[in-house]
Design an enzyme around this catalytic site. Structure first.
Site, short mmCIF file in Angstrom:
data_model
loop_
_atom_site.label_atom_id
_atom_site.label_comp_id
_atom_site.label_asym_id
_atom_site.label_seq_id
_atom_site.Cartn_x
_atom_site.Cartn_y
_atom_site.Cartn_z
N GLU A 231 0.83 -1.20 0.00
CA GLU A 231 0.00 0.00 0.00
C GLU A 231 0.86 1.24 0.00
O GLU A 231 2.06 1.21 0.27
CB GLU A 231 -1.00 -0.02 1.17
CG GLU A 231 -0.38 0.01 2.53
CD GLU A 231 -1.40 -0.21 3.65
OE1 GLU A 231 -2.42 -0.86 3.45
OE2 GLU A 231 -1.13 0.29 4.75
N HIS A 266 6.69 0.57 14.97
CA HIS A 266 5.27 0.43 14.61
C HIS A 266 4.45 -0.07 15.79
O HIS A 266 3.38 -0.63 15.61
CB HIS A 266 5.05 -0.49 13.41
CG HIS A 266 5.77 -0.06 12.18
ND1 HIS A 266 5.53 1.13 11.55
CD2 HIS A 266 6.74 -0.66 11.46
CE1 HIS A 266 6.31 1.23 10.49
NE2 HIS A 266 7.06 0.17 10.42
N ARG A 324 -10.92 -7.33 19.51
CA ARG A 324 -10.67 -7.69 20.91
C ARG A 324 -10.60 -6.40 21.71
O ARG A 324 -10.60 -5.31 21.16
CB ARG A 324 -9.32 -8.42 21.01
CG ARG A 324 -8.19 -7.59 20.39
CD ARG A 324 -6.84 -8.25 20.56
NE ARG A 324 -5.87 -7.73 19.62
CZ ARG A 324 -5.07 -6.69 19.85
NH1 ARG A 324 -5.13 -6.04 20.99
NH2 ARG A 324 -4.21 -6.30 18.94
P1 ADP Z 1 -0.39 -4.13 13.16
O1 ADP Z 1 -1.38 -5.22 12.88
O2 ADP Z 1 0.99 -4.66 13.26
O3 ADP Z 1 -0.84 -3.27 14.29
P2 ADP Z 1 -1.14 -1.94 11.36
O4 ADP Z 1 -1.62 -2.16 9.98
O5 ADP Z 1 -2.15 -1.60 12.37
O6 ADP Z 1 -0.35 -3.25 11.82
O7 ADP Z 1 0.00 -0.83 11.34
C1 ADP Z 1 0.82 -0.58 12.47
C2 ADP Z 1 1.47 0.79 12.37
O8 ADP Z 1 2.23 0.93 11.16
C3 ADP Z 1 0.49 1.94 12.30
O9 ADP Z 1 0.09 2.34 13.58
C4 ADP Z 1 1.29 3.02 11.58
O10 ADP Z 1 2.18 3.64 12.48
C5 ADP Z 1 2.13 2.22 10.60
N1 ADP Z 1 1.50 2.15 9.26
C6 ADP Z 1 0.61 1.23 8.86
N2 ADP Z 1 0.23 1.44 7.59
C7 ADP Z 1 0.89 2.53 7.16
C8 ADP Z 1 0.95 3.27 5.91
N3 ADP Z 1 0.25 2.89 4.84
N4 ADP Z 1 1.74 4.35 5.84
C9 ADP Z 1 2.49 4.73 6.91
N5 ADP Z 1 2.49 4.09 8.09
C10 ADP Z 1 1.71 2.99 8.23
P1 ADP Z 2 -2.79 -3.28 20.70
O1 ADP Z 2 -2.98 -3.55 19.24
O2 ADP Z 2 -3.81 -3.85 21.61
O3 ADP Z 2 -2.54 -1.86 20.97
P2 ADP Z 2 -0.42 -4.89 20.38
O4 ADP Z 2 -0.67 -4.95 18.93
O5 ADP Z 2 0.92 -4.42 20.84
O6 ADP Z 2 -1.47 -4.00 21.15
O7 ADP Z 2 -0.68 -6.35 20.93
C1 ADP Z 2 -1.41 -6.61 22.10
C2 ADP Z 2 -0.69 -7.57 22.98
O8 ADP Z 2 -0.75 -8.85 22.49
C3 ADP Z 2 0.77 -7.26 23.19
O9 ADP Z 2 1.07 -7.48 24.53
C4 ADP Z 2 1.46 -8.26 22.28
O10 ADP Z 2 2.74 -8.57 22.72
C5 ADP Z 2 0.53 -9.42 22.40
N1 ADP Z 2 0.54 -10.26 21.22
C6 ADP Z 2 0.30 -9.88 19.95
N2 ADP Z 2 0.35 -10.95 19.13
C7 ADP Z 2 0.62 -12.02 19.92
C8 ADP Z 2 0.77 -13.43 19.68
N3 ADP Z 2 0.68 -13.95 18.47
N4 ADP Z 2 1.04 -14.22 20.73
C9 ADP Z 2 1.12 -13.70 21.97
N5 ADP Z 2 0.98 -12.40 22.26
C10 ADP Z 2 0.74 -11.57 21.25
#
Ligand code: ADP
Ligand code: ADP
Ligand code: MG
Length: 711
Positions: A231, A266, A324
């Site tokens: 993207e 991230h 969740r």
């Molecule tokens: P995750 O499942 O690991 O949380 P996300 O899709 O929610 O993945 O993205 C995590 C972080 O990555 C976002 O909070 C943002 O900071 C960054 N990010 C995600 N998509 C983009 C994008 N298209 N452009 C810039 N930063 C991005």
């Molecule tokens: P949120 O999206 O709720 O802001 P995170 O994306 O950091 O927070 O993930 C929530 C919590 O779940 C974190 O403590 C992370 O380490 C844990 N977590 C995420 N994926 C897994 C996994 N596959 N197994 C165990 N713990 C996980």
């Protein structure tokens, strides 16, 4: 099954009317269809305790799970019903957990976050086993579980998505052609990704294939799946997410938004609500789109719709939905005054949402702002590398209705390297954003953790960073403000003076206690340093946060006792001719009256490592060997061994023959002149022989440990 509803471009008025008409207010919730009397908590740490707290408040019996490394953890101890799963990874064993829930007579399972919370197979198996899964229907989890499929659903529901390719053609050249179409930079993302993993930025075409390979390999290792989407990479984005809640009766509300732009890797570290500098119509639009997203998958329970907000264009796009409760849910609890775990239970039992959209808005309007800081065992100066180990000392700010601490640990607990290194969450609320930031900073200054490295000092700097205070947040904030956030701040002479006083007074107290044990006489009043210890010199190193950085030379500190509690101290060129000082052992508090001020310092010693908390700041010092002893140390050319620097007794040997050791790793702890000294490895190498064991008395120059060459 409820019909799929599509919410496209509802006007604000329509949204309000809509909310009012289909969300009934229910302070007198009708008797739930299926009241839950017992719940199994399929998680660990602070979230397990968090869920347990609400369950207990409503008289629901809970069963907790733990693993071998977690046997003595707070969540394992929190309930009389606790089942050991054994190995560290067993929290992921859904089938076994379902069987345990049945054996324990539980009616429901709360998955917390992480682990099993977003696993549709697990949710479905719970339901099939006749257990209430406290979360959305498995179909909704599945629909939102893929970052690519969920985007198709969102586009159909009229929710804007980031321009990109999220199709099934995974041919690398095809993905690269798609990248060229949208224009660089682009972001590669694992469709099954989470926790910031499996993501790579590609700035130009020639690095595309390398970054693709690296994203895929991380995704394969973390999620067992390597399907990628491409993207448009937004250059100055904000992460803004909306907390939504839906019940089984078709009601769905947005509980405000959270700005989670302050991130590293991230991953979020500060989260706040409301989002700063967000136009009211954009805020309303975000809430509406979030509700549309939830309704499009027949959502039930707590969920978060994450958006990326483009600071340059003011547009926002759907990123993903987390099906969740989230780590940062307390921020929303602070600004709404509601207990979201309670809401989850109400929904799971078949009840109705406690508030309408209009009531939620009213609450948020009245309650001001809230911020959460995630407190991690990690070292920000070393690229936020996770740390683990024993919590030698832990003191938290005083909780109140506006200062909340959700922690999984107490002093003496071990932060295990098997799990996420989050120690606690600190959440504060204030009438305005500025007031909340002030409160957060004050609370962080009262938060003392000694043992593993933590991000607390870094969080304090964030709270004082002018652009953050002004609300100019973006996901690249930490990177852009590196110079300011990581600037070194050398310790003042008073810190060295307090450390030397702490060492001297602690030695005196230990000596006095020792006499007490052996002679059982009255405590020796005003014990001095003892004959020959009227004057001491300590060599203290102000440890750099980055342990790979060169260590500064030790600062010599001379301390002379002039009266029972009075000392003269010299720190380098600074002289304090007369201070009075006392150490309260129970609280580790060292109180010293200098001519110009009183200093209260928390003093923690573990071997040669000292941790001091003073004026809301942590200092980590190392007690170095005096220069004459240092000379005797080092790997001798011929024998390849580390020598005893002075006559001593071996207290502990920290390595075994055959161990590979890194430079500066502790080898042996010796005692000399009533002081413990840690002998650290001068090289990277392998231990060939441990020459002296515990209890051995050694002369200066005796070999303690021998090495095989250099690693
Ligand atoms: P995750 O499942 O690991 O949380 P996300 O899709 O929610 O993945 O993205 C995590 C972080 O990555 C976002 O909070 C943002 O900071 C960054 N990010 C995600 N998509 C983009 C994008 N298209 N452009 C810039 N930063 C991005
Ligand atoms: P949120 O999206 O709720 O802001 P995170 O994306 O950091 O927070 O993930 C929530 C919590 O779940 C974190 O403590 C992370 O380490 C844990 N977590 C995420 N994926 C897994 C996994 N596959 N197994 C165990 N713990 C996980
Ligand atoms: Mg996310």
């Amino acid at each position: 099954m409820r019909a799929i509803r599509k919410s496209t471009h509802l006007s604000r008025q329509l949204l309000a009317a809509n909310a009012a008409s289909h969300v009934r207010h229910n302070s007198s919730v009708a008797a739930p269809a299926k009241p839950l009397a017992s719940v199994l908590i399929a998680n660990r740490g602070e979230i397990a305790l968090r869920v347990g707290r609400t369950a207990a408040e409503y008289g629901i019996r809970t069963t907790t799970l733990y693993t071998d490394p977690d046997a003595r953890s707070q969540h394992a101890l929190s309930s009389p019903y606790a089942v050991n799963l054994g190995e560290p990874s067993a929290y992921l064993d859904g089938d076994r957990i379902i069987q345990i829930a049945k054996d324990q007579g539980c009616q429901g399972i709360h998955p917390g976050y992480g682990f099993l919370s977003e696993n549709p197979v697990f949710a479905r198996k719970c339901t099939d086993a006749g257990l209430t899964f406290i979360g959305p229907p498995w179909e909704a989890i599945e629909a939102m579980g893929s970052k690519s499929k969920s985007k198709d659903i969102m586009i159909a529901a009229g929710v804007p998505c980031i321009p990109g390719y999220h199709g099934s053609n995974q041919d690398p050249q095809h993905l690269k052609d798609e990248a060229a179409k949208m224009g660089y930079p682009v972001l590669l993302k694992a469709v099954k990704g989470g926790g910031g993993k499996g993501m790579r930025i590609v700035n130009q075409p020639d690095e595309f294939f390398d970054q693709l390979a690296s994203a895929k390999s991380e995704a394969r290792n973390s999620f067992g799946d390597e399907v990628m989407l491409v993207e448009k990479y937004i250059i100055t984005p904000r992460h803004i997410e909306v907390q939504v809640f839906a019940d089984k009766h078709g009601n769905c509300v947005a509980l405000g938004e959270r700005d989670c732009s302050i991130q590293r890797r991230h991953q979020k570290i500060l989260e706040e609500s409301p989002a700063p500098h967000l136009k009211e119509e954009v805020r309303q639009d975000l809430w509406e789109k979030a509700r549309a997203a939830a309704l499009a998958v027949n959502y039930e329970g707590a969920g978060t719709v994450e958006f990326i907000f483009d600071n340059d264009s003011g547009e926002f796009f759907f990123m993903e939905m987390n099906t969740r409760l989230q780590v940062e849910h307390p921020v929303t609890e602070m600004v709404t005054g509601e207990d979201l775990v309670r809401w989850q239970l109400i929904v799971a039992e078949g009840g109705r949402l406690p508030l309408t959209q209009t009531e939620v808005e009213q609450r948020i309007h009245e309650r001001g702002a809230a911020i959460e800081a995630r407190i991690y065992a990690e070292n920000p100066a070393m690229n936020f590398m996770p740390d683990s180990g024993l919590l030698l000392h832990l003191r938290t700010p005083t909780p109140s209705p506006t200062v909340r601490i959700d922690a999984g640990f107490v002093a003496g607990d071990e932060v295990s390297s098997h799990y996420d290194p989050m120690i606690a969450k600190l959440i504060v609320q204030g009438p305005t954003r500025a007031a909340a930031i002030h409160k957060l900073r004050a609370a962080l200054e009262a938060y003392e953790v000694a043992g593993p490295a933590t991000n607390i000092e870094f969080l304090k700097r964030l709270c004082a960073s002018p652009d953050f205070v002004a609300g100019h947040v973006e996901t690249g904030y930490i990177q852009k403000h590196r110079a300011e956030l990581f600037a070194a701040e050398p310790a003042r002479p008073e810190v060295f003076a307090q450390a030397a006083l702490g060492l001297a007074l602690q030695e005196q107290q230990q000596a006095a206690a020792h006499r007490g044990v052996f002679f059982a006489g009255p405590p020796v009043a005003a014990a001095g340093f003892g004959a020959g210890f009227q004057q001491r010199e300590f060599h203290l190193v102000d440890l750099p946060a980055d342990s790979t950085a060169p260590t500064p030379p030790p600062t010599p500190v001379q301390i002379q006792q002039t009266a029972p509690s009075t000392f003269a101290i010299t720190v380098g060129a600074t002289h304090f001719p007369s201070v009075t000082s006392s150490l309260a052992p129970a609280t580790h508090t060292l109180t010293t009256f200098y001519p110009h001020t009183r200093l209260s310092t928390t003093f923690i010693r573990a071997g040669d490592r000292l941790t001091l908390f003073q004026h809301g700041k942590q200092h980590r010092l190392q007690l170095a060997l005096p220069p004459w002893a240092e000379k005797a140390l080092g790997v001798a050319d011929v024998a390849n061994s580390v020598l005893a620097p002075m006559p001593c007794k071996v207290l502990r040997v920290e390595v075994r023959e055959g161990d590979a050791v890194r430079r500066d790793q502790p080898l042996v702890v010796i005692e000399s002149m009533k002081m413990e000294t840690v002998i650290r490895s001068p090289v990277d190498g392998v231990v060939a022989r441990v020459v002296h064991g515990e209890g051995d008395l050694c002369k200066a120059g005796t070999a303690l440990v021998e090495f095989v060459g250099e690693a």
